[in-house]
Design an enzyme around this catalytic site. Structure first.
Site, PDB file in Angstrom:
ATOM      1  N   ASN A 211       0.854  -1.197   0.000  1.00 30.20           N
ATOM      2  CA  ASN A 211       0.000   0.000   0.000  1.00 30.20           C
ATOM      3  C   ASN A 211       0.887   1.242   0.000  1.00 30.20           C
ATOM      4  O   ASN A 211       2.112   1.136  -0.001  1.00 30.20           O
ATOM      5  CB  ASN A 211      -0.948  -0.012   1.197  1.00 30.20           C
ATOM      6  CG  ASN A 211      -0.181  -0.105   2.501  1.00 30.20           C
ATOM      7  OD1 ASN A 211       0.636   0.750   2.818  1.00 30.20           O
ATOM      8  ND2 ASN A 211      -0.413  -1.172   3.252  1.00 30.20           N
ATOM      9  N   ASP A 280      -4.106  -6.197   5.101  1.00 33.10           N
ATOM     10  CA  ASP A 280      -5.230  -7.006   5.590  1.00 33.10           C
ATOM     11  C   ASP A 280      -5.224  -8.404   4.979  1.00 33.10           C
ATOM     12  O   ASP A 280      -5.754  -9.335   5.565  1.00 33.10           O
ATOM     13  CB  ASP A 280      -6.553  -6.300   5.267  1.00 33.10           C
ATOM     14  CG  ASP A 280      -6.805  -5.135   6.217  1.00 33.10           C
ATOM     15  OD1 ASP A 280      -6.336  -5.200   7.373  1.00 33.10           O
ATOM     16  OD2 ASP A 280      -7.440  -4.151   5.794  1.00 33.10           O
ATOM     17  N   LYS A 290       9.362 -16.817 -10.774  1.00 31.85           N
ATOM     18  CA  LYS A 290       8.642 -15.655 -11.302  1.00 31.85           C
ATOM     19  C   LYS A 290       7.444 -16.111 -12.155  1.00 31.85           C
ATOM     20  O   LYS A 290       7.616 -17.002 -13.009  1.00 31.85           O
ATOM     21  CB  LYS A 290       9.627 -14.840 -12.156  1.00 31.85           C
ATOM     22  CG  LYS A 290       9.071 -13.524 -12.600  1.00 31.85           C
ATOM     23  CD  LYS A 290      10.086 -12.756 -13.432  1.00 31.85           C
ATOM     24  CE  LYS A 290       9.403 -11.676 -14.198  1.00 31.85           C
ATOM     25  NZ  LYS A 290      10.045 -11.335 -15.440  1.00 31.85           N
ATOM     26  N   PHE A 324      -4.576   3.717  14.562  1.00 29.98           N
ATOM     27  CA  PHE A 324      -4.864   4.696  13.514  1.00 29.98           C
ATOM     28  C   PHE A 324      -6.040   4.166  12.699  1.00 29.98           C
ATOM     29  O   PHE A 324      -6.229   2.952  12.611  1.00 29.98           O
ATOM     30  CB  PHE A 324      -3.643   4.904  12.606  1.00 29.98           C
ATOM     31  CG  PHE A 324      -2.716   5.956  13.133  1.00 29.98           C
ATOM     32  CD1 PHE A 324      -1.915   5.693  14.227  1.00 29.98           C
ATOM     33  CD2 PHE A 324      -2.664   7.231  12.559  1.00 29.98           C
ATOM     34  CE1 PHE A 324      -1.080   6.657  14.748  1.00 29.98           C
ATOM     35  CE2 PHE A 324      -1.832   8.207  13.058  1.00 29.98           C
ATOM     36  CZ  PHE A 324      -1.033   7.926  14.159  1.00 29.98           C
ATOM     37  N   LYS A 338     -13.782   1.032  15.383  1.00 28.19           N
ATOM     38  CA  LYS A 338     -12.478   0.356  15.550  1.00 28.19           C
ATOM     39  C   LYS A 338     -11.978   0.503  16.991  1.00 28.19           C
ATOM     40  O   LYS A 338     -11.405  -0.417  17.559  1.00 28.19           O
ATOM     41  CB  LYS A 338     -11.444   0.931  14.575  1.00 28.19           C
ATOM     42  CG  LYS A 338     -11.675   0.469  13.141  1.00 28.19           C
ATOM     43  CD  LYS A 338     -10.723   1.105  12.137  1.00 28.19           C
ATOM     44  CE  LYS A 338     -11.182   0.776  10.719  1.00 28.19           C
ATOM     45  NZ  LYS A 338     -10.479   1.503   9.685  1.00 28.19           N
ATOM     46  N   LYS A 342     -11.447  -3.016  18.838  1.00 30.85           N
ATOM     47  CA  LYS A 342     -10.065  -3.439  19.097  1.00 30.85           C
ATOM     48  C   LYS A 342      -9.646  -3.160  20.547  1.00 30.85           C
ATOM     49  O   LYS A 342      -8.488  -3.290  20.885  1.00 30.85           O
ATOM     50  CB  LYS A 342      -9.118  -2.763  18.099  1.00 30.85           C
ATOM     51  CG  LYS A 342      -9.465  -3.076  16.629  1.00 30.85           C
ATOM     52  CD  LYS A 342      -8.395  -2.705  15.630  1.00 30.85           C
ATOM     53  CE  LYS A 342      -8.924  -2.838  14.209  1.00 30.85           C
ATOM     54  NZ  LYS A 342      -7.920  -3.094  13.198  1.00 30.85           N
TER      55      LYS A 342
HETATM   56  N1  CTP Z   1      -4.234  -3.093  12.078  1.00 30.72           N
HETATM   57  C1  CTP Z   1      -3.587  -4.209  12.585  1.00 30.72           C
HETATM   58  N2  CTP Z   1      -3.645  -5.387  11.896  1.00 30.72           N
HETATM   59  C2  CTP Z   1      -4.328  -5.495  10.748  1.00 30.72           C
HETATM   60  C3  CTP Z   1      -5.000  -4.354  10.225  1.00 30.72           C
HETATM   61  C4  CTP Z   1      -4.934  -3.160  10.921  1.00 30.72           C
HETATM   62  O1  CTP Z   1      -2.955  -4.129  13.636  1.00 30.72           O
HETATM   63  N3  CTP Z   1      -4.356  -6.647  10.098  1.00 30.72           N
HETATM   64  C5  CTP Z   1      -4.177  -1.815  12.848  1.00 30.72           C
HETATM   65  C6  CTP Z   1      -3.577  -0.652  12.089  1.00 30.72           C
HETATM   66  O2  CTP Z   1      -2.199  -0.534  12.361  1.00 30.72           O
HETATM   67  C7  CTP Z   1      -4.349   0.540  12.645  1.00 30.72           C
HETATM   68  C8  CTP Z   1      -5.705  -0.042  13.006  1.00 30.72           C
HETATM   69  O3  CTP Z   1      -5.507  -1.456  13.117  1.00 30.72           O
HETATM   70  O4  CTP Z   1      -3.788   1.039  13.833  1.00 30.72           O
HETATM   71  C9  CTP Z   1      -6.793   0.234  11.992  1.00 30.72           C
HETATM   72  O5  CTP Z   1      -6.311  -0.074  10.696  1.00 30.72           O
HETATM   73  P1  CTP Z   1      -7.182   0.219   9.390  1.00 30.72           P
HETATM   74  O6  CTP Z   1      -6.432  -0.273   8.201  1.00 30.72           O
HETATM   75  O7  CTP Z   1      -7.676   1.626   9.413  1.00 30.72           O
HETATM   76  O8  CTP Z   1      -8.466  -0.659   9.636  1.00 30.72           O
HETATM   77  P2  CTP Z   1      -8.760  -2.179   9.563  1.00 30.72           P
HETATM   78  O9  CTP Z   1      -8.903  -2.695  10.957  1.00 30.72           O
HETATM   79  O10 CTP Z   1      -7.805  -2.896   8.665  1.00 30.72           O
HETATM   80  O11 CTP Z   1     -10.203  -2.119   8.913  1.00 30.72           O
HETATM   81  P3  CTP Z   1     -10.631  -1.676   7.408  1.00 30.72           P
HETATM   82  O12 CTP Z   1      -9.420  -1.916   6.533  1.00 30.72           O
HETATM   83  O13 CTP Z   1     -11.766  -2.577   7.121  1.00 30.72           O
HETATM   84  O14 CTP Z   1     -11.027  -0.228   7.486  1.00 30.72           O
END
Ligand code: CTP
Length: 401
Positions: A211, A280, A290, A324, A338, A342
């Site tokens: 990303n 994710d 490859k 975040f 969240k 969490k």
């Molecule tokens: N995070 C994490 N592990 C993951 C995904 C996210 O620890 N697999 C943490 C990120 O570092 C951030 C928070 O969870 O502090 C929220 O991350 P974000 O990407 O905004 O949300 P997601 O929980 O992944 O939900 P979505 O992508 O559906 O918005």
């Protein structure tokens, strides 16, 4: 201004612009607030205001010449560089900004700046078109990148006759910023575990899913925590940034590696900030060789990665957890969800579709939500400044009620 036991030592660099007259008032305010102020003037600054004015108000001789033996024996340019708790340049002209950004040290002010390890606050002031010049803007971005603090010029009537952005902010505002940057080491005793940057999930030996995270927010948090006296363990995905001096840094690539490194550091931490943009999903299969070019579409199957923060939330045991939330819609509602799901204490939400906010830039527009239900929407600011605001909020939350 709240002053600690030691009188804060400010070195004020004055470069040559009409706003020099406001620097005079700034010296008066800083001295009144209990700071020791040492002024360095450039040659052009002396065309606008005499050194005598600054000398009288600061109570110290003004430095201006690199090769002046009397000044060197009375003040000493390395001594100036070493003694500063904070370096301020106000007003900062386009010329001095260009010199700092390009490492030029051809007079006393730029030489001392090159040698100082003190934090630097720069207050630009110039004609509106100079301020909008892309070269100047590129130089400002460079200064932000290396961690210097910049004050936005104010808008209004400019001495050159134009109306717009370019005025030196009011001396009161600069003095306020000085106070904020001189903050005491209020995070001593904290051991922060901070994550930063993206993950890379390999598809084959040459390709990966990732990303746009640059890691800048997490690194800014690490620098701010260190500056305020905390110990920092930084777990970082791949970035182009230099590891913050003083942090114990672990480099990782995938989300699984990040999880393992985080769990290892978790037990010795007192608080965790997950600023990393954790992947994710990861590909179900990683090809050993490859993947070759072909005529037909290929399917990519992805499986979810563990939610690291959620796992920490379930095992937090008195630690403060900060997450975040990168959102493209329903910012506060999604972030609040969240925060609860969490089991966090604070969440920093940003709408990544907004200009000036989000992944790759040097600035951010964030809203902080916490477990008490408080919501604090912050204006556009540098990631360094946002990092300080996050720690201010953290300390508020830790206060016994
Ligand atoms: N995070 C994490 N592990 C993951 C995904 C996210 O620890 N697999 C943490 C990120 O570092 C951030 C928070 O969870 O502090 C929220 O991350 P974000 O990407 O905004 O949300 P997601 O929980 O992944 O939900 P979505 O992508 O559906 O918005």
């Amino acid at each position: 201004m709240t002053i600690g036991v030691k009188q804060p030592s400010i070195v004020l660099g004055v470069s040559g612009g009409i706003a020099c007259y406001k620097a005079v008032e700034l010296v008066r305010l800083l001295v009144k607030a209990g700071c020791s102020v040492q002024v360095i003037m450039t040659r052009s600054a002396m065309e606008f205001v005499t050194p005598l004015t600054f000398q009288t108000l600061s109570g110290h001789p003004v430095a201006s010449e690199t090769f002046n033996l009397t000044q060197e024996s009375e003040i000493g340019h390395i001594n100036l560089a070493d003694s500063a708790d904070l370096f301020v340049i106000a007003p900062a002209t386009a010329n001095i900004i260009g010199k700092i950004a390009n490492g030029i040290a051809d007079d006393l002010l730029t030489t001392v700046l090159m040698a100082t390890q003190a934090p630097l606050l720069i207050a630009p002031a110039m004609n509106i078109h100079m301020y909008e010049n892309p070269i100047l803007q590129e130089n400002l971005r460079k200064l932000r990148r290396v961690g210097y603090h910049l004050l936005e010029p104010a808008e209004g009537f400019l001495a050159c006759g134009y109306e717009g952005k370019g005025r030196l902010p009011d001396p009161e505002k600069i003095a306020e910023e000085v106070q904020r940057l001189l903050k005491p080491k209020d995070l001593i005793g904290e051991r922060f575990l901070i994550t930063a940057g993206p993950n890379r999930e390999p598809l084959d030996p040459v390709r990966y899913l990732s990303n746009r995270s640059s890691g800048k927010m997490g690194y800014a948090l690490a620098r701010a925590a260190l500056r305020r006296g905390a110990a920092v363990a930084l777990v970082t995905g791949p970035t182009a940034l230099a590891a913050p001096a003083g942090a114990r840094t672990t480099q990782v690539t995938t989300a699984a590696e990040m999880r393992a490194a985080v769990l290892k550091e978790f037990s010795t931490s007192t608080a965790v900030i997950m600023a990393a943009a954790v992947s994710d999903y990861r590909p179900v299969m990683r090809a050993d060789k490859k993947i070759k070019h072909g005529k037909y579409p290929i399917e990519l199957r992805l499986e979810p990665n563990p939610d690291i923060l959620k796992e920490l939330g379930a095992a937090k045991d008195g630690r403060l957890l900060i997450g975040f939330a990168a959102e493209t819609e329903a910012l506060t509602a999604n972030a609040a969800k969240k925060l609860t799901e969490k089991n966090l204490d604070m969440i920093v939400a940003n709408d990544v579709t907004q200009e000036g906010s989000g992944f790759d830039g040097d600035s951010n527009i964030a809203t902080i939500l916490d477990r008490t239900g408080a919501t604090c929407a912050l204006p556009l600011m540098s990631k360094d400044d946002l990092a300080d605001r996050i720690f201010d909020h953290f300390l508020e939350l830790k206060k016994p009620r």
